[in-house]
Design a protein around this motif. Structure first.
Motif, PDB file in Angstrom:
ATOM      1  N   MET A   1     -23.819  10.774 -49.106  1.00  0.00           N
ATOM      2  CA  MET A   1     -23.321  11.905 -48.305  1.00  0.00           C
ATOM      3  C   MET A   1     -22.195  11.432 -47.387  1.00  0.00           C
ATOM      4  SD  MET A   1     -23.531  15.111 -47.487  1.00  0.00           S
ATOM      5  CE  MET A   1     -25.122  15.625 -48.155  1.00  0.00           C
ATOM      6  N   ILE A   2     -21.054  12.104 -47.459  1.00  0.00           N
ATOM      7  CA  ILE A   2     -19.938  11.788 -46.581  1.00  0.00           C
ATOM      8  C   ILE A   2     -20.182  12.454 -45.234  1.00  0.00           C
ATOM      9  CG2 ILE A   2     -17.436  11.822 -46.299  1.00  0.00           C
ATOM     10  CD1 ILE A   2     -18.493  10.340 -48.781  1.00  0.00           C
ATOM     11  N   PRO A   3     -20.247  11.694 -44.148  1.00  0.00           N
ATOM     12  CA  PRO A   3     -20.507  12.315 -42.832  1.00  0.00           C
ATOM     13  C   PRO A   3     -19.424  13.325 -42.484  1.00  0.00           C
ATOM     14  CG  PRO A   3     -20.752   9.931 -42.723  1.00  0.00           C
ATOM     15  CD  PRO A   3     -20.114  10.233 -44.039  1.00  0.00           C
ATOM     16  N   GLY A   4     -19.809  14.349 -41.759  1.00  0.00           N
ATOM     17  CA  GLY A   4     -18.847  15.337 -41.307  1.00  0.00           C
ATOM     18  C   GLY A   4     -18.014  14.809 -40.159  1.00  0.00           C
ATOM     19  N   SER A   5     -17.022  15.572 -39.772  1.00  0.00           N
ATOM     20  CA  SER A   5     -16.143  15.201 -38.667  1.00  0.00           C
ATOM     21  C   SER A   5     -16.502  16.001 -37.428  1.00  0.00           C
ATOM     22  CB  SER A   5     -14.677  15.457 -39.029  1.00  0.00           C
ATOM     23  OG  SER A   5     -14.291  14.672 -40.138  1.00  0.00           O
ATOM     24  N   LEU A   6     -16.148  15.452 -36.290  1.00  0.00           N
ATOM     25  CA  LEU A   6     -16.401  16.122 -35.014  1.00  0.00           C
ATOM     26  C   LEU A   6     -15.085  16.571 -34.410  1.00  0.00           C
ATOM     27  CD1 LEU A   6     -18.437  16.899 -32.802  1.00  0.00           C
ATOM     28  CD2 LEU A   6     -18.119  14.613 -31.825  1.00  0.00           C
ATOM     29  N   PHE A   7     -14.970  17.871 -34.163  1.00  0.00           N
ATOM     30  CA  PHE A   7     -13.778  18.452 -33.565  1.00  0.00           C
ATOM     31  C   PHE A   7     -14.119  18.970 -32.169  1.00  0.00           C
ATOM     32  CE2 PHE A   7     -12.698  18.455 -37.962  1.00  0.00           C
ATOM     33  CZ  PHE A   7     -11.317  18.463 -38.053  1.00  0.00           C
ATOM     34  N   ILE A   8     -13.236  18.701 -31.233  1.00  0.00           N
ATOM     35  CA  ILE A   8     -13.372  19.210 -29.874  1.00  0.00           C
ATOM     36  C   ILE A   8     -12.274  20.242 -29.657  1.00  0.00           C
ATOM     37  CG2 ILE A   8     -13.265  18.639 -27.415  1.00  0.00           C
ATOM     38  CD1 ILE A   8     -13.953  15.712 -28.284  1.00  0.00           C
ATOM     39  N   VAL A   9     -12.640  21.455 -29.307  1.00  0.00           N
ATOM     40  CA  VAL A   9     -11.646  22.497 -29.033  1.00  0.00           C
ATOM     41  C   VAL A   9     -11.778  22.897 -27.565  1.00  0.00           C
ATOM     42  CG1 VAL A   9     -10.800  24.789 -29.608  1.00  0.00           C
ATOM     43  CG2 VAL A   9     -11.715  23.318 -31.409  1.00  0.00           C
ATOM     44  N   ALA A  10     -10.713  22.705 -26.817  1.00  0.00           N
ATOM     45  CA  ALA A  10     -10.703  23.020 -25.382  1.00  0.00           C
ATOM     46  C   ALA A  10      -9.538  23.937 -25.068  1.00  0.00           C
ATOM     47  CB  ALA A  10     -10.621  21.739 -24.559  1.00  0.00           C
TER      48      ALA A  10
ATOM     49  N   LEU B   1     -25.104  14.935 -25.025  1.00  0.00           N
ATOM     50  CA  LEU B   1     -23.954  14.109 -25.374  1.00  0.00           C
ATOM     51  C   LEU B   1     -22.932  14.164 -24.260  1.00  0.00           C
ATOM     52  CD1 LEU B   1     -22.081  12.564 -27.346  1.00  0.00           C
ATOM     53  CD2 LEU B   1     -21.481  14.772 -28.357  1.00  0.00           C
ATOM     54  N   GLU B   2     -22.749  15.355 -23.709  1.00  0.00           N
ATOM     55  CA  GLU B   2     -21.850  15.561 -22.576  1.00  0.00           C
ATOM     56  C   GLU B   2     -22.399  16.700 -21.759  1.00  0.00           C
ATOM     57  OE1 GLU B   2     -19.727  18.336 -21.937  1.00  0.00           O
ATOM     58  OE2 GLU B   2     -20.646  19.434 -23.619  1.00  0.00           O
ATOM     59  N   SER B   3     -22.036  16.698 -20.483  1.00  0.00           N
ATOM     60  CA  SER B   3     -22.444  17.802 -19.609  1.00  0.00           C
ATOM     61  C   SER B   3     -21.419  17.928 -18.500  1.00  0.00           C
ATOM     62  CB  SER B   3     -23.842  17.562 -19.012  1.00  0.00           C
ATOM     63  OG  SER B   3     -23.854  16.380 -18.232  1.00  0.00           O
ATOM     64  N   ALA B   4     -21.335  19.125 -17.942  1.00  0.00           N
ATOM     65  CA  ALA B   4     -20.363  19.365 -16.880  1.00  0.00           C
ATOM     66  C   ALA B   4     -20.788  20.571 -16.056  1.00  0.00           C
ATOM     67  CB  ALA B   4     -18.974  19.600 -17.465  1.00  0.00           C
TER      68      ALA B   4
ATOM     69  N   ASP C   1     -14.756  21.671 -22.182  1.00  0.00           N
ATOM     70  CA  ASP C   1     -13.552  21.475 -21.385  1.00  0.00           C
ATOM     71  C   ASP C   1     -13.072  20.033 -21.496  1.00  0.00           C
ATOM     72  OD1 ASP C   1     -15.284  19.994 -19.828  1.00  0.00           O
ATOM     73  OD2 ASP C   1     -15.197  21.314 -18.085  1.00  0.00           O
ATOM     74  N   TRP C   2     -11.970  19.724 -20.827  1.00  0.00           N
ATOM     75  CA  TRP C   2     -11.381  18.395 -20.956  1.00  0.00           C
ATOM     76  C   TRP C   2     -12.295  17.296 -20.415  1.00  0.00           C
ATOM     77  CZ3 TRP C   2     -10.635  15.376 -16.658  1.00  0.00           C
ATOM     78  CH2 TRP C   2     -10.636  16.032 -15.418  1.00  0.00           C
ATOM     79  N   GLN C   3     -13.113  17.628 -19.420  1.00  0.00           N
ATOM     80  CA  GLN C   3     -14.048  16.635 -18.887  1.00  0.00           C
ATOM     81  C   GLN C   3     -15.103  16.287 -19.924  1.00  0.00           C
ATOM     82  OE1 GLN C   3     -14.884  19.287 -15.517  1.00  0.00           O
ATOM     83  NE2 GLN C   3     -14.433  17.586 -14.145  1.00  0.00           N
ATOM     84  N   GLY C   4     -15.646  17.312 -20.569  1.00  0.00           N
ATOM     85  CA  GLY C   4     -16.621  17.074 -21.621  1.00  0.00           C
ATOM     86  C   GLY C   4     -16.011  16.326 -22.786  1.00  0.00           C
ATOM     87  N   ALA C   5     -14.760  16.652 -23.109  1.00  0.00           N
ATOM     88  CA  ALA C   5     -14.065  15.975 -24.210  1.00  0.00           C
ATOM     89  C   ALA C   5     -13.959  14.479 -23.941  1.00  0.00           C
ATOM     90  CB  ALA C   5     -12.677  16.580 -24.391  1.00  0.00           C
ATOM     91  N   ALA C   6     -13.670  14.114 -22.702  1.00  0.00           N
ATOM     92  CA  ALA C   6     -13.558  12.699 -22.346  1.00  0.00           C
ATOM     93  C   ALA C   6     -14.902  11.993 -22.525  1.00  0.00           C
ATOM     94  CB  ALA C   6     -13.067  12.560 -20.909  1.00  0.00           C
ATOM     95  N   GLN C   7     -15.988  12.666 -22.174  1.00  0.00           N
ATOM     96  CA  GLN C   7     -17.316  12.090 -22.347  1.00  0.00           C
ATOM     97  C   GLN C   7     -17.635  11.897 -23.826  1.00  0.00           C
ATOM     98  OE1 GLN C   7     -20.536  13.878 -19.944  1.00  0.00           O
ATOM     99  NE2 GLN C   7     -18.958  14.999 -18.837  1.00  0.00           N
ATOM    100  N   VAL C   8     -17.304  12.881 -24.642  1.00  0.00           N
ATOM    101  CA  VAL C   8     -17.588  12.808 -26.074  1.00  0.00           C
ATOM    102  C   VAL C   8     -16.820  11.669 -26.725  1.00  0.00           C
ATOM    103  CG1 VAL C   8     -17.318  14.008 -28.287  1.00  0.00           C
ATOM    104  CG2 VAL C   8     -18.203  15.236 -26.289  1.00  0.00           C
ATOM    105  N   ARG C   9     -15.550  11.502 -26.361  1.00  0.00           N
ATOM    106  CA  ARG C   9     -14.730  10.462 -26.984  1.00  0.00           C
ATOM    107  C   ARG C   9     -15.261   9.069 -26.706  1.00  0.00           C
ATOM    108  NH1 ARG C   9     -10.330  14.100 -25.992  1.00  0.00           N
ATOM    109  NH2 ARG C   9     -10.096  13.287 -23.886  1.00  0.00           N
ATOM    110  N   ARG C  10     -16.000   8.893 -25.615  1.00  0.00           N
ATOM    111  CA  ARG C  10     -16.554   7.575 -25.323  1.00  0.00           C
ATOM    112  C   ARG C  10     -17.634   7.180 -26.333  1.00  0.00           C
ATOM    113  NH1 ARG C  10     -15.513   8.934 -19.728  1.00  0.00           N
ATOM    114  NH2 ARG C  10     -17.526   9.950 -19.457  1.00  0.00           N
ATOM    115  N   LEU C  11     -18.314   8.176 -26.917  1.00  0.00           N
ATOM    116  CA  LEU C  11     -19.350   7.907 -27.915  1.00  0.00           C
ATOM    117  C   LEU C  11     -18.874   8.156 -29.340  1.00  0.00           C
ATOM    118  CD1 LEU C  11     -22.510   9.442 -26.175  1.00  0.00           C
ATOM    119  CD2 LEU C  11     -21.958   7.028 -26.477  1.00  0.00           C
ATOM    120  N   PHE C  12     -17.922   9.065 -29.489  1.00  0.00           N
ATOM    121  CA  PHE C  12     -17.357   9.389 -30.808  1.00  0.00           C
ATOM    122  C   PHE C  12     -15.842   9.204 -30.732  1.00  0.00           C
ATOM    123  CE2 PHE C  12     -21.350  11.688 -30.742  1.00  0.00           C
ATOM    124  CZ  PHE C  12     -21.852  11.536 -32.031  1.00  0.00           C
ATOM    125  N   ALA C  13     -15.410   7.963 -30.907  1.00  0.00           N
ATOM    126  CA  ALA C  13     -13.987   7.651 -30.767  1.00  0.00           C
ATOM    127  C   ALA C  13     -13.132   8.387 -31.791  1.00  0.00           C
ATOM    128  CB  ALA C  13     -13.769   6.149 -30.894  1.00  0.00           C
TER     129      ALA C  13
END
Length: 204
Positions: free
Chosen positions: A1-10, A70-73, A102-114
């Motif tokens: 199974m090919i893992p899916g991708s994670l998209f952040i929309v802010a 994963l993230e919270s704000a 939002d952009w704060q949550g996006a920054a948190q997510v990128r730390r775990l999902f580069a």
């Protein structure tokens, strides 16, 4: 199974993010929307479990302390959070996941999902944004002023995202958003893994 991708929309409030995401989900069945937890009250037409998981502040804090997010704000006095367990399970199943945060949550997510792909939705102008917020008829003049101030702060972080979509013409903006998901799936590394047997025929 090919893992899916994670998209952040802010996007700043009023840029049309929710409408764009709704149309994307209607057109692309391979995309799943992460349903956030929130302590804010449901707006007219919103359904628990579909739009958000509406919980009390006490419940939210208990989940936060248990490491469930994963993230919270905190936004406008309300708390929002994303379930990390659900994200990982859905991606492992091959689904592309979309986070509306939002952009704060996006920054948190990128730390775990580069490899998370960031997309920022922009209004066509400051005037258009104010008209959209006013046209909702949901917020007081004071709240609209706060949202306009917050929009300037949000937009100051646009360079932290990989892609920017200007939501002037809605149909064009939807097409742009859909194209990002399709392009990601066509990356060489993903296609080589997905169609390994095909490529093997040419390289026995």
């Amino acid at each position: 199974m090919i893992p899916g991708s994670l998209f952040i929309v802010a996007a700043p409030s009023g840029a049309g993010k929710t409408s764009l995401v709704r149309e994307l989900l209607a057109r692309d069945e391979r995309v799943r929307l992460s349903i956030s937890y929130t302590t804010r009250a449901a707006r007219p037409g919103e359904v628990d479990g579909r739009d958000y998981h509406f919980v009390s502040k006490e419940k939210f804090i208990a989940l936060l302390e248990a490491g469930e997010f994963l993230e919270s704000a905190e936004v406008y006095g309300n708390y929002y959070g994303t379930s990390e367990r659900w994200i990982r399970e859905a991606m492992a199943a091959g689904d592309d996941i979309l986070l509306e945060i939002d952009w704060q949550g996006a920054a948190q997510v990128r730390r775990l999902f580069a490899e998370a792909i960031g997309v920022f939705i922009m209004p066509p102008s400051l005037q258009a944004l104010q008209q959209r917020l006013t046209g909702r008829g949901q917020d007081s003049t004071e709240i609209i002023a706060r949202r306009m101030a917050a929009a300037r702060e949000d937009i100051s972080h646009v360079s932290e995202f990989d892609y920017v979509i200007i939501n002037d013409d809605f149909a064009e903006a939807v097409a742009d958003l859909c194209a990002l998901f399709r392009t990601r799936r066509l990356q060489t590394s993903r296609q080589l893994a997905r169609y390994a047997s095909l490529f093997h025929q040419f390289n026995p």
